[in-house]
Design a protein around this motif. Structure first.
Motif, PDB file in Angstrom:
ATOM      1  N   HIS A  59      31.142  10.767  22.049  1.00 29.19           N
ATOM      2  CA  HIS A  59      32.313  11.148  21.714  1.00 29.19           C
ATOM      3  C   HIS A  59      33.065  10.392  21.086  1.00 29.19           C
ATOM      4  O   HIS A  59      33.497   9.427  21.762  1.00 29.19           O
ATOM      5  CB  HIS A  59      33.095  11.720  23.210  1.00 29.19           C
ATOM      6  CG  HIS A  59      34.521  12.478  23.204  1.00 29.19           C
ATOM      7  ND1 HIS A  59      34.870  13.295  23.831  1.00 29.19           N
ATOM      8  CD2 HIS A  59      35.392  12.328  22.143  1.00 29.19           C
ATOM      9  CE1 HIS A  59      36.096  13.527  23.628  1.00 29.19           C
ATOM     10  NE2 HIS A  59      36.359  13.087  22.507  1.00 29.19           N
ATOM     11  N   ARG A  60      33.293  10.374  19.672  1.00 24.15           N
ATOM     12  CA  ARG A  60      34.030   9.496  19.023  1.00 24.15           C
ATOM     13  C   ARG A  60      35.377   9.787  18.262  1.00 24.15           C
ATOM     14  O   ARG A  60      35.122  10.986  17.576  1.00 24.15           O
ATOM     15  CB  ARG A  60      33.120   8.947  17.868  1.00 24.15           C
ATOM     16  CG  ARG A  60      31.842   8.205  18.589  1.00 24.15           C
ATOM     17  CD  ARG A  60      30.774   7.712  17.629  1.00 24.15           C
ATOM     18  NE  ARG A  60      29.605   7.087  18.262  1.00 24.15           N
ATOM     19  CZ  ARG A  60      28.691   6.625  17.864  1.00 24.15           C
ATOM     20  NH1 ARG A  60      28.307   7.113  16.545  1.00 24.15           N
ATOM     21  NH2 ARG A  60      27.770   6.097  18.470  1.00 24.15           N
ATOM     22  N   ASN A  61      36.326   9.448  18.470  1.00 27.38           N
ATOM     23  CA  ASN A  61      37.749   9.682  17.818  1.00 27.38           C
ATOM     24  C   ASN A  61      38.151   8.527  16.561  1.00 27.38           C
ATOM     25  O   ASN A  61      37.439   7.338  16.592  1.00 27.38           O
ATOM     26  CB  ASN A  61      38.882   9.548  18.815  1.00 27.38           C
ATOM     27  CG  ASN A  61      38.826  10.909  19.728  1.00 27.38           C
ATOM     28  OD1 ASN A  61      38.737  12.034  19.323  1.00 27.38           O
ATOM     29  ND2 ASN A  61      38.573  10.592  21.079  1.00 27.38           N
ATOM     30  N   VAL A  62      38.702   8.987  15.525  1.00 23.80           N
ATOM     31  CA  VAL A  62      39.296   8.149  14.679  1.00 23.80           C
ATOM     32  C   VAL A  62      39.939   6.831  15.314  1.00 23.80           C
ATOM     33  O   VAL A  62      39.623   5.634  14.955  1.00 23.80           O
ATOM     34  CB  VAL A  62      40.012   8.786  13.552  1.00 23.80           C
ATOM     35  CG1 VAL A  62      40.624   7.640  12.420  1.00 23.80           C
ATOM     36  CG2 VAL A  62      39.290   9.900  12.953  1.00 23.80           C
ATOM     37  N   SER A  63      41.051   7.270  16.086  1.00 23.44           N
ATOM     38  CA  SER A  63      41.867   6.066  16.748  1.00 23.44           C
ATOM     39  C   SER A  63      42.703   6.986  17.729  1.00 23.44           C
ATOM     40  O   SER A  63      42.656   8.083  17.784  1.00 23.44           O
ATOM     41  CB  SER A  63      42.737   5.635  15.504  1.00 23.44           C
ATOM     42  OG  SER A  63      43.692   6.642  15.325  1.00 23.44           O
ATOM     43  N   VAL A  64      43.460   5.998  18.553  1.00 22.68           N
ATOM     44  CA  VAL A  64      44.382   6.504  19.958  1.00 22.68           C
ATOM     45  C   VAL A  64      45.539   5.511  19.693  1.00 22.68           C
ATOM     46  O   VAL A  64      45.219   4.424  19.304  1.00 22.68           O
ATOM     47  CB  VAL A  64      43.489   6.636  20.984  1.00 22.68           C
ATOM     48  CG1 VAL A  64      42.545   7.529  20.957  1.00 22.68           C
ATOM     49  CG2 VAL A  64      42.687   5.193  21.519  1.00 22.68           C
ATOM     50  N   PRO A  65      46.585   5.785  20.324  1.00 23.11           N
ATOM     51  CA  PRO A  65      47.555   4.933  20.411  1.00 23.11           C
ATOM     52  C   PRO A  65      47.025   3.376  21.388  1.00 23.11           C
ATOM     53  O   PRO A  65      46.018   3.539  21.903  1.00 23.11           O
ATOM     54  CB  PRO A  65      48.598   5.894  21.338  1.00 23.11           C
ATOM     55  CG  PRO A  65      48.245   7.096  21.043  1.00 23.11           C
ATOM     56  CD  PRO A  65      46.682   7.082  20.883  1.00 23.11           C
ATOM     57  N   ASP A  66      47.909   2.482  20.949  1.00 20.35           N
ATOM     58  CA  ASP A  66      47.808   1.333  21.386  1.00 20.35           C
ATOM     59  C   ASP A  66      47.648   1.150  22.882  1.00 20.35           C
ATOM     60  O   ASP A  66      47.121   0.271  23.534  1.00 20.35           O
ATOM     61  CB  ASP A  66      48.609   0.326  21.095  1.00 20.35           C
ATOM     62  CG  ASP A  66      48.356   0.010  19.497  1.00 20.35           C
ATOM     63  OD1 ASP A  66      47.406   0.216  19.059  1.00 20.35           O
ATOM     64  OD2 ASP A  66      49.422  -0.643  19.001  1.00 20.35           O
ATOM     65  N   PHE A  67      48.413   2.216  23.741  1.00 18.32           N
ATOM     66  CA  PHE A  67      48.453   2.102  25.338  1.00 18.32           C
ATOM     67  C   PHE A  67      47.146   2.927  25.836  1.00 18.32           C
ATOM     68  O   PHE A  67      47.199   2.760  26.978  1.00 18.32           O
ATOM     69  CB  PHE A  67      49.709   2.930  25.557  1.00 18.32           C
ATOM     70  CG  PHE A  67      49.666   4.455  25.218  1.00 18.32           C
ATOM     71  CD1 PHE A  67      49.041   5.397  25.656  1.00 18.32           C
ATOM     72  CD2 PHE A  67      50.366   4.741  24.118  1.00 18.32           C
ATOM     73  CE1 PHE A  67      49.037   6.703  25.343  1.00 18.32           C
ATOM     74  CE2 PHE A  67      50.734   6.139  23.631  1.00 18.32           C
ATOM     75  CZ  PHE A  67      49.879   7.120  24.303  1.00 18.32           C
ATOM     76  N   PHE A  68      46.454   3.239  25.015  1.00 24.32           N
ATOM     77  CA  PHE A  68      45.336   4.045  25.485  1.00 24.32           C
ATOM     78  C   PHE A  68      44.583   2.856  26.111  1.00 24.32           C
ATOM     79  O   PHE A  68      44.209   1.677  25.629  1.00 24.32           O
ATOM     80  CB  PHE A  68      44.362   4.612  24.471  1.00 24.32           C
ATOM     81  CG  PHE A  68      43.866   5.943  24.796  1.00 24.32           C
ATOM     82  CD1 PHE A  68      44.501   7.187  24.901  1.00 24.32           C
ATOM     83  CD2 PHE A  68      42.672   6.093  25.412  1.00 24.32           C
ATOM     84  CE1 PHE A  68      44.241   8.351  25.330  1.00 24.32           C
ATOM     85  CE2 PHE A  68      42.109   7.408  25.442  1.00 24.32           C
ATOM     86  CZ  PHE A  68      43.054   8.457  25.772  1.00 24.32           C
ATOM     87  N   THR A  69      43.610   3.368  27.237  1.00 21.13           N
ATOM     88  CA  THR A  69      42.696   2.183  28.087  1.00 21.13           C
ATOM     89  C   THR A  69      41.465   3.033  28.264  1.00 21.13           C
ATOM     90  O   THR A  69      41.147   4.040  28.012  1.00 21.13           O
ATOM     91  CB  THR A  69      43.363   2.021  29.439  1.00 21.13           C
ATOM     92  OG1 THR A  69      43.308   3.124  30.165  1.00 21.13           O
ATOM     93  CG2 THR A  69      44.740   1.512  29.034  1.00 21.13           C
ATOM     94  N   GLY A  70      40.377   1.865  28.829  1.00 19.10           N
ATOM     95  CA  GLY A  70      39.179   2.475  29.232  1.00 19.10           C
ATOM     96  C   GLY A  70      39.209   3.514  30.131  1.00 19.10           C
ATOM     97  O   GLY A  70      38.583   4.616  30.363  1.00 19.10           O
ATOM     98  N   GLN A  71      40.178   3.337  31.147  1.00 24.33           N
ATOM     99  CA  GLN A  71      40.346   4.343  32.210  1.00 24.33           C
ATOM    100  C   GLN A  71      40.836   5.788  31.791  1.00 24.33           C
ATOM    101  O   GLN A  71      40.399   6.897  32.020  1.00 24.33           O
ATOM    102  CB  GLN A  71      41.377   3.997  33.180  1.00 24.33           C
ATOM    103  CG  GLN A  71      41.039   2.900  34.074  1.00 24.33           C
ATOM    104  CD  GLN A  71      41.216   1.360  33.602  1.00 24.33           C
ATOM    105  OE1 GLN A  71      41.384   1.412  32.307  1.00 24.33           O
ATOM    106  NE2 GLN A  71      41.051   0.447  34.300  1.00 24.33           N
ATOM    107  N   MET A  72      41.500   5.689  30.619  1.00 22.71           N
ATOM    108  CA  MET A  72      42.076   6.768  30.025  1.00 22.71           C
ATOM    109  C   MET A  72      40.817   7.669  29.319  1.00 22.71           C
ATOM    110  O   MET A  72      40.944   8.910  29.156  1.00 22.71           O
ATOM    111  CB  MET A  72      43.368   6.765  29.083  1.00 22.71           C
ATOM    112  CG  MET A  72      44.450   6.198  29.943  1.00 22.71           C
ATOM    113  SD  MET A  72      45.849   5.891  28.710  1.00 22.71           S
ATOM    114  CE  MET A  72      46.463   7.372  28.035  1.00 22.71           C
TER     115      MET A  72
END
Length: 344
Positions: free
Chosen positions: A154-167
């Motif tokens: 499951h791969r996304n282009v990008s996520v916001p900087d606040f995203f974490t491994g837990q998220m």
């Protein structure tokens, strides 16, 4: 009959649902668009043929001219709005997650059990995707033999900087948790989550799940893949295997290269899955019979339980047991009824 739908939540996903209900599903009517932002509700309503907008979701759910409720509002509102729909006796399609955590999911489950009617469908649309359908059919027909492993990417282009491994585990991976349960027909018993030491907070996360039937499920979630939205998978059996094939309308061959375009996000990749999911939900309201592919409130709860165990595993750097509560008899009976139908 025409099923009159109230859309609650007119953001990115809500706008897509509005288009599908208004333009792509027979027997459905986009009756009202509700959003806390009246201007956004008006924009979506005008785009898809309804001038009826609202800002109060609870009042919208109670309207007499509403037959079904589609919840695509912020995650932390899902449980309360779904419970309100059940209390009103209205079928509801709730985008994932069913609730922000497993405990809140149990409150939703309690409401549906008390109503003693199957009113809730959770938006795990991959169950309706043609590639996953082919994978499940290959398994159920015996073509690949007994399943031993399932690999998921499951791969996304990008996520916001606040995203974490837990998220990545709690927000992205629940689709993988659910589709693995659906395809294999068994529940995972343990989960082990990994993220490289010294990695940034949004570096890829890998998970290994072990099922009660002895299969291994691997999941990679990479939210900063950069090159495109990419969901892949392989189901390995004792007699063969089957891979997912990402839909592509064309391949460009030029300058000594051959290239297949990738989507920027999940919506193009799963466009057919969303359409089929929403059509199945409308049909279930017309017939009073849930589609056998549909995710129930119990399925929504199970995904949350796996996610919470995965977050705990990542924090403890250890294998963690997955311990859901005992499945209510209501969902055992519902599951038996749904299995009686034919997979389309």
């Amino acid at each position: 009959m025409t099923v009159r739908v109230a859309l609650v939540g007119a953001g990115v996903m809500g706008s897509d649902h509005a288009r599908i209900i208004a333009q792509e599903v027979s027997g459905a009517k986009l009756q009202v668009v509700c959003d806390a932002d009246a201007a956004r509700a008006r924009t979506v309503g005008d785009s898809y043929g309804t001038t009826d907008i609202a800002t109060d979701p609870l009042a919208t759910i109670l309207r007499q001219d509403v037959d079904g409720v589609l919840v695509s509002s912020p995650d932390d509102t899902h449980a309360d709005l779904t419970i309100a729909a059940v209390a009103a006796g209205k079928p509801v399609l709730c985008e994932k997650p069913l609730a922000p955590d497993a405990e809140a999911c149990l409150k939703v489950i309690a409401a549906e059990v008390a109503a003693n009617r199957p009113l809730i469908q959770v938006g795990f649309m991959r169950r309706f995707d043609p590639s996953y359908t082919a994978m499940k059919l290959a398994l159920d027909s015996g073509q690949i033999g007994r399943p031993v492993m399932m690999h998921n990417f499951h791969r996304n282009v990008s996520v916001p900087d606040f995203f974490t491994g837990q998220m990545a585990i709690s927000n992205s991976a629940p689709h993988e948790f659910d589709i693995a349960r659906f395809v294999l027909g068994v529940d995972p018993q343990t989960i082990t989550a990994f993220q490289g030491k010294g990695a940034t907070a949004i570096s890829p996360v890998c998970m290994v799940l072990e099922t009660e039937a002895g299969q291994i499920i691997t999941i990679e979630v990479n939210n900063t893949a950069a090159y495109g939205y990419d969901v892949r998978g392989e189901l390995v059996g004792e007699a063969g295997s089957i891979d997912l094939v990402t839909p592509a309308h064309a391949r460009l061959n030029t300058a000594l290269q051959s290239a297949t375009p990738l989507a920027e996000d999940w919506r193009p990749r799963f466009a057919e899955a969303y359409r089929a999911q929403n059509a199945a939900w409308i049909k279930s309201i017309e017939t009073g019979t849930p589609d056998r592919r549909a995710a129930t409130a119990w399925d929504g709860y199970c995904a949350s339980v796996v996610a919470e165990a995965g977050v705990k595993s990542l924090e403890k750097q250890a294998r963690v047991a997955i311990n859901p509560v005992e499945k209510p008899e209501f969902y055992k009976r519902l599951g038996e009824k749904m299995r009686e139908g034919a997979l389309e």
